[in-house]
Motif scaffolding. Sequence first.
Motif, short mmCIF file in Angstrom:
data_model
loop_
_atom_site.label_atom_id
_atom_site.label_comp_id
_atom_site.label_asym_id
_atom_site.label_seq_id
_atom_site.Cartn_x
_atom_site.Cartn_y
_atom_site.Cartn_z
N LYS B 3 1.02 -0.94 0.06
CA LYS B 3 0.12 -0.14 0.49
C LYS B 3 0.49 1.37 -0.17
CE LYS B 3 -4.69 -1.30 1.23
NZ LYS B 3 -5.94 -1.10 1.46
N ILE B 7 0.78 4.69 -2.77
CA ILE B 7 0.13 6.16 -2.20
C ILE B 7 1.49 6.43 -2.53
CG2 ILE B 7 -0.18 7.79 0.44
CD1 ILE B 7 -1.31 4.27 1.05
N GLY B 214 -3.48 10.95 0.30
CA GLY B 214 -3.36 9.85 0.99
C GLY B 214 -4.32 9.35 1.36
N ARG B 217 -7.54 5.59 0.19
CA ARG B 217 -7.08 4.93 -0.98
C ARG B 217 -8.07 3.83 -1.03
NH1 ARG B 217 -3.12 4.04 4.90
NH2 ARG B 217 -2.63 5.97 4.62
#
Lengths: 304, 225, 271
Positions: B3, B7, B214, B217
């Motif tokens: 992740k 990001i 961010g 998501r």
Amino acid sequence: MTNIGVIISMVFIFGGLLAIMIYSLRGKDIDRRIIFLFVFISVATSVIFNVEFKEYPTVIVKKVFDKIESLPPGSKVLISFDFDPAMKPEVFPMANAFVRHCLVKGHKIYLMTIWATGQALMNETVETVIKEEFPDAVYGEDYVTLGFKAGGVGVLNVIITDFRKMYPTDEHGTSLDSIPLFAEVKSAKDLDLVLPIGGGQPGPKEWILFIGDPGDVPIAPGLAAVVAPLIYPYYPKQAIGLLGGVKGAAEYESLLRQVYPQFQDVPAPALRMMGPQTMAHIVIMAFIVIGNITYFRSRRRGAE
Amino acid sequence: MKKQIPILITATVGTVLVLSVFFPPAKMLGEDFSLFFDIIAVFAFFLGGGNLVRVHFIKVYRRKSDWVYSVVTLVGFTMMLASGLFKLGGPPGISGSVTADGSYLNTMFIHIIAPLSSTMYALLAFFVASASYRAFRAKNREATILLIAAFVILLGRTPLGMMATGWVWESLSIFQIPNLAVWVMNVPNLAGQRSILIGVGLGVVAMSLRLILGMDRTYLGGDND
Amino acid sequence: MRKGPIIITAAVALFFVISWIIKSGGAPEGSSSYDAIAEGFWLTFAAFLTLAILSFLYKDNPFYKFAEHLYVGVSAAYWMSLGFWTTLVANLFPRISMTLSEWFQVEFISYQYHFWVPPILGVLLLMRLSPKGGWLSRWALAFIVGTTAGLNLPRFLRSDFIEQISSTMLPILVNWQGFGDFFTNFSLSASGQFVSIVSNFLVVLGVLCGIIYFFFSKEHKGAFGAASRFGIWVLMVTFGASFGYTVMGRISLLVGRLTFLLDDWLGIISG
């Protein structure tokens, strides 16, 4: 023969509509296929008998026409074919009318597209309009086809500063540096007018957001009817005028014929489409009226 | 890793592209990122095509219901792809336009894609008519306003409006239906569309900010994916 | 297999074979017999596909399903072919490989090594098709999302927010020419004072009330409620206009298709 045909089909259509009204008022349901049949017949008969009307150009269309008229010969006009065959009947006549108008005025035209489907349609314009009606137009000097690039807004964001970075060559693989039309054009900011034609995304709206506003380039979109109402907020400041649907195209074709009599005999598909269009509108409005009469009658009966 | 890197990519690319509008040194990088985006878009086309082949191949392989039609999809896909990638039927050599007049790709576009695509949307004309009869009712004040506006446009955007009200004097020309249609488009329609546009515009700005920072998501999907 | 579908299919096939034969004879002068046969076939096939889609109006049927599935297949391949030649060959190869540029006969620009990034991300995107490496496609997806957000943010802020508000600040009194003209000239042209003034006033009010309608953080009561109610009326006119234009658009497409069937295929249009 045509008049008799029109009269017979009118009698058939309006007689049928009357029958449907009586049938509905008796509380019976009309099968959707009957409605389909009426729409089909109303459009088909007016296509067959070629019903044509006179068009009165509106201000918003005239502004686009006047803009092209007022540009000095040799002005640089970009036409973007951002549409697919599903929009073709509405917007293709606009594209052809723009091309005719620009070439007859002596403007230089740049053809491109951000829709893959637009490239084949753009070539159709080149083959059927430019090469046939303007045999003296020289490729590279009077017109150029840049073709399709994938990425939509990504393409626009590059050409606003540098055409060559996005299009190292034209559609046929010729370097832009060797094309005379690009001698004085570095980016989209160097264009005198942009005519984006389309109705989807990316389309005319993106041209306003990514080219017209940041580059201070006049934009006059030709739009499929479905999106035309959405572009009105940009008029008159961000879009100098616009053509909405087949009606807009028909108005433009009629203006072109008025000002340039040599176009009297060239095809004007949008003008021809206005006859069937009108008949279909009448049938649909009749269905709305019948539906509402039935509704109010049944509501009153319910209240009783 | 699964992740954080995505990001970081979103934040970097988004920030550079925003900066490129205001900060000239970032302009070049902004253009490059746009060009990267255009190239990746082609891979997205490949992804779409690949997925289509996978789905229909599985359907044929497992003899699922209507698998015969999946054969049609696969044959059509293969023929078009071969015509396009090998530039079959076009001008000799490899450098000509892929949609050159006479190429198989162009011929199939004109005679297969064009009729299918336009007829698919033309079908909607029939359904719009049917819906007009069944559902377009003046049930309350709002629905009546909608109906009247639609009528003014339907009449005003055809020569019929001028035939019906063309006799009205110039000083009262606003009451000619075509003029009324123009006015409806230029005033109330413009106002309504603009209020929607301002709302949507702000929404896009807020959403873009959330993505770059961010805070949103959702595009990364679930953890197990 | 039941007899009914076989008979229908055979009848349809026969009909279109006849059409092919007739249309092959009507090719333009100067074209070879092969061209004429090909032209006849393609015209007939396009007409068949058009009718196959229209047959859905009666009910779902195998001809419609055939046409629908064919459309999906050819469209995907068309976009892939165009994308490959116009963007990968023309924009990527001349920046990463001289060999590929020569092979595809495109002018080599220069080695720009950072242009290896998009094909790598592109391959990662294709990993979505793999059952295990799907997570890697997120990197490419992140790039796409970041680019879209970065491109949209300043443009929407400028064109759809600031410019829209600026365009709404309209003068209420336009070239005031006195009460006489105001109450007698209802022309739509610029000389019509009444229409111009009322229009500008309505645009300002309509935009404001439309936005108020979408503002849900305050209860729609009192003056705020009245403004919201006016806002919804304005929006209803907007939706009505959109409906009218949608009808117009859809009918145009139908006219286009029927013109093809009746003119290009059957040739029965007068004039």
